[in-house]
Write a protein that holds these residues in place. Structure first.
Motif, PDB file in Angstrom:
ATOM      1  N   GLN A 128      37.434  49.055  59.447  1.00  0.00           N
ATOM      2  CA  GLN A 128      37.042  47.678  59.751  1.00  0.00           C
ATOM      3  C   GLN A 128      35.702  47.621  60.478  1.00  0.00           C
ATOM      4  OE1 GLN A 128      41.111  47.108  61.647  1.00  0.00           O
ATOM      5  NE2 GLN A 128      40.520  44.974  61.269  1.00  0.00           N
ATOM      6  N   GLU A 129      35.015  46.508  60.322  1.00  0.00           N
ATOM      7  CA  GLU A 129      33.838  46.220  61.130  1.00  0.00           C
ATOM      8  C   GLU A 129      34.296  45.856  62.537  1.00  0.00           C
ATOM      9  OE1 GLU A 129      30.340  42.805  61.521  1.00  0.00           O
ATOM     10  OE2 GLU A 129      31.518  42.954  59.684  1.00  0.00           O
ATOM     11  N   TYR A 130      33.636  46.417  63.557  1.00  0.00           N
ATOM     12  CA  TYR A 130      34.023  46.142  64.941  1.00  0.00           C
ATOM     13  C   TYR A 130      33.177  45.013  65.522  1.00  0.00           C
ATOM     14  CZ  TYR A 130      34.879  46.700  69.923  1.00  0.00           C
ATOM     15  OH  TYR A 130      35.213  46.460  71.241  1.00  0.00           O
ATOM     16  N   VAL A 131      33.829  44.114  66.263  1.00  0.00           N
ATOM     17  CA  VAL A 131      33.157  42.989  66.913  1.00  0.00           C
ATOM     18  C   VAL A 131      33.423  43.085  68.407  1.00  0.00           C
ATOM     19  CG1 VAL A 131      32.896  40.493  67.027  1.00  0.00           C
ATOM     20  CG2 VAL A 131      33.545  41.578  64.863  1.00  0.00           C
ATOM     21  N   ASP A 132      32.380  43.109  69.212  1.00  0.00           N
ATOM     22  CA  ASP A 132      32.529  43.299  70.656  1.00  0.00           C
ATOM     23  C   ASP A 132      32.803  41.973  71.374  1.00  0.00           C
ATOM     24  OD1 ASP A 132      32.653  44.727  73.025  1.00  0.00           O
ATOM     25  OD2 ASP A 132      30.503  44.539  73.427  1.00  0.00           O
ATOM     26  N   LYS A 133      33.886  41.337  70.966  1.00  0.00           N
ATOM     27  CA  LYS A 133      34.371  40.137  71.650  1.00  0.00           C
ATOM     28  C   LYS A 133      35.876  40.065  71.406  1.00  0.00           C
ATOM     29  CE  LYS A 133      31.975  37.057  69.370  1.00  0.00           C
ATOM     30  NZ  LYS A 133      31.452  35.779  68.834  1.00  0.00           N
ATOM     31  N   TYR A 134      36.563  39.271  72.208  1.00  0.00           N
ATOM     32  CA  TYR A 134      38.006  39.165  72.066  1.00  0.00           C
ATOM     33  C   TYR A 134      38.368  38.283  70.869  1.00  0.00           C
ATOM     34  CZ  TYR A 134      38.316  41.344  76.664  1.00  0.00           C
ATOM     35  OH  TYR A 134      38.209  42.207  77.729  1.00  0.00           O
ATOM     36  N   ALA A 135      39.439  38.656  70.176  1.00  0.00           N
ATOM     37  CA  ALA A 135      39.863  37.914  68.993  1.00  0.00           C
ATOM     38  C   ALA A 135      40.203  36.468  69.320  1.00  0.00           C
ATOM     39  CB  ALA A 135      41.061  38.608  68.342  1.00  0.00           C
TER      40      ALA A 135
END
Length: 234
Positions: free
Chosen positions: A210-217
């Motif tokens: 998966q692509e990682y996103v540095d914020k909370y879901a």
């Protein structure tokens, strides 16, 4: 007992219809406590994640699953009890501490504890920043952490879809146990908790692709809902 009854009834059906695949199941210890830390893409994760593990997986779930009324509330409670979910209050503060204690009790009893560090389902199939509760559990219990990545469940049953799509094979990958013994005794250090959590999320990113996103879901969900409302207003 109910857990195994549900698994015995649903298991053969799910295996025959969806043909799920599993890699690395040998990394799950055959006995003793362990934390299965996974990504969370879909409601279907509750079915396919533990499907091909011979041990019972106990997970922590929001208390709302157990407080619904009427026929729907009854069957919701029945389902989550049947898949080994323990209700917790996720409102924060003292409730978070109580949830932690519940997780530690499950591990002290020698069980497998399933946890989703993102805290909620991904709104778009990407991997989001993990909350540090999983790190506290790992350091206080000193149980091994097994990365647990579900594959294709977002495409099969994205949030809001009541039934899974046919023709999509879900999969589960179990990574090698992560060793955090170098941090034992440092569970009150916020920087350590973040470092441990980020290492778990990195392992999940590698397993899942998966692509990682540095914020909370949860924050991402709010942003997407606002954008959708703005687009609707035109």
């Amino acid at each position: 007992m109910f857990y195994w009854v549900v698994k015995a009834i649903l298991g053969p059906f799910l295996l025959a219809v969806f043909r799920p695949w599993t890699e690395g199941a040998e990394n799950v210890p055959k006995q003793g406590p362990a934390i299965l830390a996974g990504n969370h893409l879909s409601f279907a994760d509750h079915f396919f994640g533990p499907l091909q593990i011979r041990r019972k997986v106990i997970s922590l779930g929001k208390a709302d699953y157990f407080t619904g009324r009427g026929i729907k509330g009854f069957f919701t409670r029945l389902f989550f009890s049947g898949v080994g979910t323990v209700p917790i209050d996720r409102s924060g503060g003292k409730a978070s501490e109580a949830a932690l204690r519940t997780g530690l009790r499950i591990l002290r009893e020698g069980h497998l504890l399933g946890i989703y560090p993102e805290g909620t389902r991904s709104p778009d199939g990407r991997l989001y920043k993990g909350k540090t509760g999983v790190a506290r559990l790992a350091l206080e219990s000193r149980a091994p952490v097994i990365p647990w990545a579900v594959i294709n469940t977002y495409e099969m049953m994205p949030p809001g879809r009541p039934l899974p799509k046919l023709g999509i094979r879900p999969g589960v990958k179990f990574g090698k146990p992560l060793d955090f013994s170098r941090y034992y005794g440092m569970e009150d250090d916020r920087l350590v908790l973040r470092a441990v959590t980020d290492e778990i999320m990195y392992a999940l990113m590698e397993l899942s692709g998966q692509e990682y996103v540095d914020k909370y879901a949860a924050s991402a969900k709010v942003e997407l809902e606002r954008a959708a409302r703005a687009a609707a207003k035109g």
